[in-house]
Design a protein around this motif. Sequence first.
Motif, short mmCIF file in Angstrom:
data_model
loop_
_atom_site.label_atom_id
_atom_site.label_comp_id
_atom_site.label_asym_id
_atom_site.label_seq_id
_atom_site.Cartn_x
_atom_site.Cartn_y
_atom_site.Cartn_z
N LEU A 57 -31.37 -8.90 38.95
CA LEU A 57 -30.72 -9.56 37.83
C LEU A 57 -30.98 -11.08 37.83
O LEU A 57 -31.21 -11.69 36.78
CB LEU A 57 -29.21 -9.30 37.87
N ILE A 69 -25.64 -14.39 33.96
CA ILE A 69 -25.87 -12.93 34.02
C ILE A 69 -24.63 -12.23 33.46
O ILE A 69 -23.50 -12.59 33.81
CB ILE A 69 -26.12 -12.48 35.47
N ILE A 71 -22.70 -8.58 33.08
CA ILE A 71 -22.60 -7.18 33.53
C ILE A 71 -21.48 -6.51 32.73
O ILE A 71 -20.32 -6.89 32.87
CB ILE A 71 -22.29 -7.10 35.04
#
Length: 571
Positions: A57, A69, A71
């Motif tokens: 990632l 990032i 998620i």
Amino acid sequence: MKFMKLGSKPDTFESDGKFVKYAVSDLDSDVTIHVGEVTFHLHKFPLLSKSNRMQRLVFEASEEETNEITILDMPGGHKAFEICAKFCYGMTVTLNAYNITAVRCAAEYLEMTEDADRGNLIYKIEVFLNSGIFRSWKDSIIVLQTTRSLLPWSEDLKLVGRCIDSVSAKILVNPETITWSYTHNRKLSGPDKIVEYHREKREENVIPKDWWVEDVCELEIDMFKRVMSVVKSSGRMNNGVIAEALRYYVARWLPESMESLTSKASSNKDLVETVVFLLPRVNIAMSYSSCSFLLKLLKVSILVGADETVREDLVENVSLKLHEASVKDLLIHEVELVHRIVEQFMADEKRESEDDQYKEFVLGNGILLSVGRLIDAYLALNSDLTLTSFIELSELVPESARPIHDGLYKAIDTFMKEHPELTKSEKKRLCGLMDVRKLTNEASTHAAQNERLPLRMVVQVLYFEQLRANHSPVTSVAASSHSPVEKTEENKGEEATKTVELSKKSRGSKSTRSGGGAQLMPSRSRRIFEKIWPGKGESSNKSSEVSSGSSQSPPAKSSSSSSRRRRHSIS
């Protein structure tokens, strides 16, 4: 409860408001991770050293020239991610039965495996599960509860299966060997209490056979079904205990109010269908659930729209225990359904009797008598019955189930009282169900003065009452013959004549013994005879004034005719 502490560094995670968290450090954070609605400001190195997924990632983010990032599908959400992140930093984290499923799934998602770092989080969690959680009764139950919200991750990682194996294995152990704590606060008595005693019955600390029921009943219906299926299929658990667990589960989860039942019909439907699927039953002599419980479950199955096969299965189970039912339980159902249950019971009882004649003699007769009394009481108390439904339900009960017709007489009398609009022919149909020879003296006395009964029924009552009173040989013969046939007006007159003659003889003989000349027939009964056959009434009144030796004999022709007919009636 078992727990495991990992890491040794102090926890330096702090919050900036509700949805922002960061790790306090001399170094500025170099990666921002959005997990659901919470944002974490962290450092790349600790995360990349233990998570293969974070390595990918971060690499993908750097190619896009960003340090952020996102998620969206983290199992266990931001709380599970935070524990995994603290483990990467070496901070102290505590794992227990409540959070270990979520952390295990999150570690799997982040790929915190041994090839990323030796002694990684997945390895440590598995050691704790096998050495601690699955050896504990209550921890296994708690973990199994938590797996439901983390499907399919928990299923794929075999957490669900391992929990079920752990729980079911402990349920099946000998209660005498149990050393762990369990919940057992139920105050049960009578047939609901199922206890297995030690060989030394004087011991105070007796482990009940159903020690596990309360804890297992905390599970959601799908997990409960899987545990109970394993226990049931093992063949090592007493069916009575399984039935008790199902009864308690229904009491624990099924709402009592009609509104709650229907508002959550889908979930309640699943519950009912699962419980019916798990019900243990064998035959009429070995059905383990109480009839009251089964009848209530049948009512709920109708309200929540359970499948037809489920309702039919319940009807069959109820029929096996019908002899234990109460009228109150039957009254919650429509008469058509009660008719089906009784019909099923009679078919089962007949089949059982044919298979085992000894059982028919020892057990079947008592069961039949109980059902006969139950149906007569139901007929007397159900005000919604129509004439047709009353007759059809009454006729389902065989003669062997009604050695005495007092209950049926009471039901007929109550029905007539509540339906004064009945015609003579309808009353005749009702009374045709009853055999007056099977009434007790008390019921016969009441029937003889009952103005709701047709006159011909009153005449029959009086006739057989007089036969009993005089201990005539005809009595025993008549009592063993078939039910009285419908009498013509001529026959009614002949029977009335015989009744009056017997009354004369009885009064004459009793006056000699008691000196009181007591009348056997009530005043209304005499008025009935006087109304239909005035001459007979006068003759009867006159005969009471003289002794039996001087009473007038009827004309020769009438006497011989009566004798012939009497012989014919008993042949």
